[in-house]
Scaffold this motif. Structure first.
Motif, PDB file in Angstrom:
ATOM      1  N   ALA A 123      13.216  41.551  34.239  1.00 15.95           N
ATOM      2  CA  ALA A 123      12.986  40.600  33.148  1.00 15.95           C
ATOM      3  C   ALA A 123      14.336  40.158  32.612  1.00 15.95           C
ATOM      4  O   ALA A 123      15.255  40.965  32.480  1.00 15.95           O
ATOM      5  N   ILE A 124      14.460  38.865  32.310  1.00 15.22           N
ATOM      6  CA  ILE A 124      15.676  38.332  31.695  1.00 15.22           C
ATOM      7  C   ILE A 124      15.368  38.110  30.215  1.00 15.22           C
ATOM      8  O   ILE A 124      14.471  37.346  29.876  1.00 15.22           O
ATOM      9  N   ARG A 125      16.113  38.800  29.346  1.00 10.32           N
ATOM     10  CA  ARG A 125      15.810  38.753  27.916  1.00 10.32           C
ATOM     11  C   ARG A 125      17.055  38.408  27.111  1.00 10.32           C
ATOM     12  O   ARG A 125      18.151  38.896  27.409  1.00 10.32           O
ATOM     13  N   ILE A 126      16.849  37.573  26.092  1.00  7.95           N
ATOM     14  CA  ILE A 126      17.929  37.126  25.213  1.00  7.95           C
ATOM     15  C   ILE A 126      17.805  37.831  23.871  1.00  7.95           C
ATOM     16  O   ILE A 126      16.715  37.924  23.307  1.00  7.95           O
ATOM     17  N   GLY A 127      18.941  38.327  23.363  1.00  7.20           N
ATOM     18  CA  GLY A 127      18.949  38.965  22.050  1.00  7.20           C
ATOM     19  C   GLY A 127      19.006  40.473  22.141  1.00  7.20           C
ATOM     20  O   GLY A 127      19.051  41.060  23.236  1.00  7.20           O
ATOM     21  N   ALA A 128      19.003  41.114  20.972  1.00  2.36           N
ATOM     22  CA  ALA A 128      19.068  42.577  20.913  1.00  2.36           C
ATOM     23  C   ALA A 128      17.813  43.184  21.533  1.00  2.36           C
ATOM     24  O   ALA A 128      16.715  42.641  21.402  1.00  2.36           O
ATOM     25  N   LEU A 129      17.987  44.304  22.211  1.00  8.26           N
ATOM     26  CA  LEU A 129      16.875  44.963  22.885  1.00  8.26           C
ATOM     27  C   LEU A 129      16.467  46.225  22.139  1.00  8.26           C
ATOM     28  O   LEU A 129      17.321  46.965  21.639  1.00  8.26           O
ATOM     29  N   ILE A 170      26.104  33.086  16.014  1.00  6.24           N
ATOM     30  CA  ILE A 170      26.691  34.207  16.756  1.00  6.24           C
ATOM     31  C   ILE A 170      26.064  34.239  18.151  1.00  6.24           C
ATOM     32  O   ILE A 170      24.836  34.154  18.282  1.00  6.24           O
ATOM     33  N   PRO A 171      26.879  34.314  19.209  1.00  2.00           N
ATOM     34  CA  PRO A 171      26.311  34.338  20.562  1.00  2.00           C
ATOM     35  C   PRO A 171      25.292  35.462  20.738  1.00  2.00           C
ATOM     36  O   PRO A 171      25.436  36.547  20.162  1.00  2.00           O
ATOM     37  N   ALA A 172      24.264  35.187  21.526  1.00  2.00           N
ATOM     38  CA  ALA A 172      23.206  36.170  21.786  1.00  2.00           C
ATOM     39  C   ALA A 172      23.380  36.753  23.186  1.00  2.00           C
ATOM     40  O   ALA A 172      23.576  36.006  24.150  1.00  2.00           O
ATOM     41  N   PRO A 173      23.332  38.078  23.316  1.00  4.36           N
ATOM     42  CA  PRO A 173      23.472  38.675  24.650  1.00  4.36           C
ATOM     43  C   PRO A 173      22.276  38.381  25.542  1.00  4.36           C
ATOM     44  O   PRO A 173      21.147  38.237  25.061  1.00  4.36           O
ATOM     45  N   VAL A 174      22.541  38.269  26.826  1.00  7.95           N
ATOM     46  CA  VAL A 174      21.486  38.082  27.828  1.00  7.95           C
ATOM     47  C   VAL A 174      21.503  39.306  28.743  1.00  7.95           C
ATOM     48  O   VAL A 174      22.558  39.668  29.276  1.00  7.95           O
ATOM     49  N   HIS A 175      20.349  39.941  28.895  1.00  8.35           N
ATOM     50  CA  HIS A 175      20.264  41.162  29.711  1.00  8.35           C
ATOM     51  C   HIS A 175      19.244  41.003  30.834  1.00  8.35           C
ATOM     52  O   HIS A 175      18.246  40.302  30.689  1.00  8.35           O
ATOM     53  N   ALA A 176      19.516  41.684  31.920  1.00  5.90           N
ATOM     54  CA  ALA A 176      18.500  41.923  32.943  1.00  5.90           C
ATOM     55  C   ALA A 176      17.913  43.295  32.663  1.00  5.90           C
ATOM     56  O   ALA A 176      18.642  44.278  32.491  1.00  5.90           O
ATOM     57  N   VAL A 177      16.593  43.371  32.582  1.00 10.95           N
ATOM     58  CA  VAL A 177      15.895  44.624  32.275  1.00 10.95           C
ATOM     59  C   VAL A 177      14.989  44.945  33.454  1.00 10.95           C
ATOM     60  O   VAL A 177      14.273  44.072  33.948  1.00 10.95           O
ATOM     61  N   PHE A 178      15.029  46.185  33.887  1.00 10.93           N
ATOM     62  CA  PHE A 178      14.202  46.565  35.030  1.00 10.93           C
ATOM     63  C   PHE A 178      13.756  48.012  34.868  1.00 10.93           C
ATOM     64  O   PHE A 178      14.363  48.785  34.107  1.00 10.93           O
TER      65      PHE A 178
END
Length: 290
Positions: free
Chosen positions: A141-147, A261-269
């Motif tokens: 999953a590609i998710r934007i913002g704090a996890l 403020i820039p938002a982090p983009v993460h790959a979640v698996f």
């Protein structure tokens, strides 16, 4: 018991219906139902409560499902470790992302990925609901913002940057914006999915909060972009939304250097000892693109 029986049961539970499970298994509903019934007969126990509207696990079924899911996961990890040793991405990669980011950015990654890896097929779902990637069977999953804290594995891909933009026509009619305070005298196109409409913008250590009533308030960045292109005001937009129009001269940057403020983009698996080559190759491509 056979592995196909364990797989069928876990897929039925995770997908919620025999119909959805049959689609996932590329077979028909009756065949899946027969497999599960055969398993129940072997065990001498009812695993599922069936009704016209929904399925639910019996108490025995829940305990059996948890054990079966563990067995399936162990098998998948074993398969993944073998595939990893081969180093070649194969199989079906299931990807999910938000609607806008998925359509505008992740879709480009998918296109590039498929051109590079001919032995992989991709199933993508772009949705703004929060998906349960384990129970819904997604590989990444590609998710934007704090996890939130979870047992899922995470890899940061990059960040989404933001800026303030307006059309040349609007600025010609309404005049320049030299300071954040000037925004109080301009029409604003504001993306605000919920709560009080306002912007908190930053530039280095400087901050400003803009609370002027917007000319247009909307909960969709694409709609905000379209309104801005048509000269309705100044908008705060993600760079991935505004970028092509900036390059084409249809939008101009307002208050250069100011933005959210820039938002982090993460790959979640799913957390696993082994990352399948198909997942690793996709994540690596996303990082290289950033």
């Amino acid at each position: 018991m056979e592995i196909i029986e364990l797989r069928a049961l876990t897929i039925v539970v995770e997908r919620g219906t025999f119909t959805a499970a049959a689609e996932a298994m590329k077979t028909d509903k009756a065949h899946v139902s027969r497999i599960v019934s055969r398993l129940e007969k072997k065990l001498g126990a009812q695993l599922l409560q069936r009704s016209t509207r929904q399925l639910s696990l019996t108490e025995v079924g829940r305990e059996f499902y948890e054990r079966a899911a563990g067995i399936i996961l162990a098998l998948e990890e074993t398969e993944a470790s073998v595939a990893q040793s081969m180093g070649r991405p194969t199989g079906v990669l299931k990807v999910t992302a938000g609607t806008e980011y998925g359509s505008l950015v992740v879709n480009q990654w998918i296109t590039a990925y498929l051109k590079l890896h001919g032995d992989v097929r991709i199933e993508a779902e772009f949705t703004n609901r929060v998906t349960d990637i384990i129970h819904e069977g997604f590989d990444v999953a590609i998710r934007i913002g704090a996890l939130p804290d979870s047992e899922l594995s995470v890899r940061k891909l990059g960040e989404v940057s933001y800026g303030l933009y307006a059309s040349p026509e609007y600025l010609k009619l309404s005049g320049p914006v030299r300071t954040p305070e000037d925004l109080a005298h301009h029409d604003l196109v504001m993306f605000a999915p919920r709560g009080r409409p306002s912007w908190k913008i930053v530039k280095g250590r400087q901050t400003a909060e803009i609370e002027s009533a917007p000319r247009y308030l909307v909960n969709n960045n694409q709609a905000a972009l379209e309104a801005t292109l048509r000269g309705l005001g100044v908008a705060l937009l993600p760079r991935f939304v505004a970028g092509p129009n900036i390059d084409a001269g249809r939008l101009l940057t307002v208050l250069d250097g100011w933005g959210k403020i820039p938002a982090p983009v993460h790959a979640v698996f799913p957390s696993s000892r082994y990352m399948a080559p198909k997942v690793r190759a996709f994540v690596d491509l996303a990082i290289q693109t950033f």
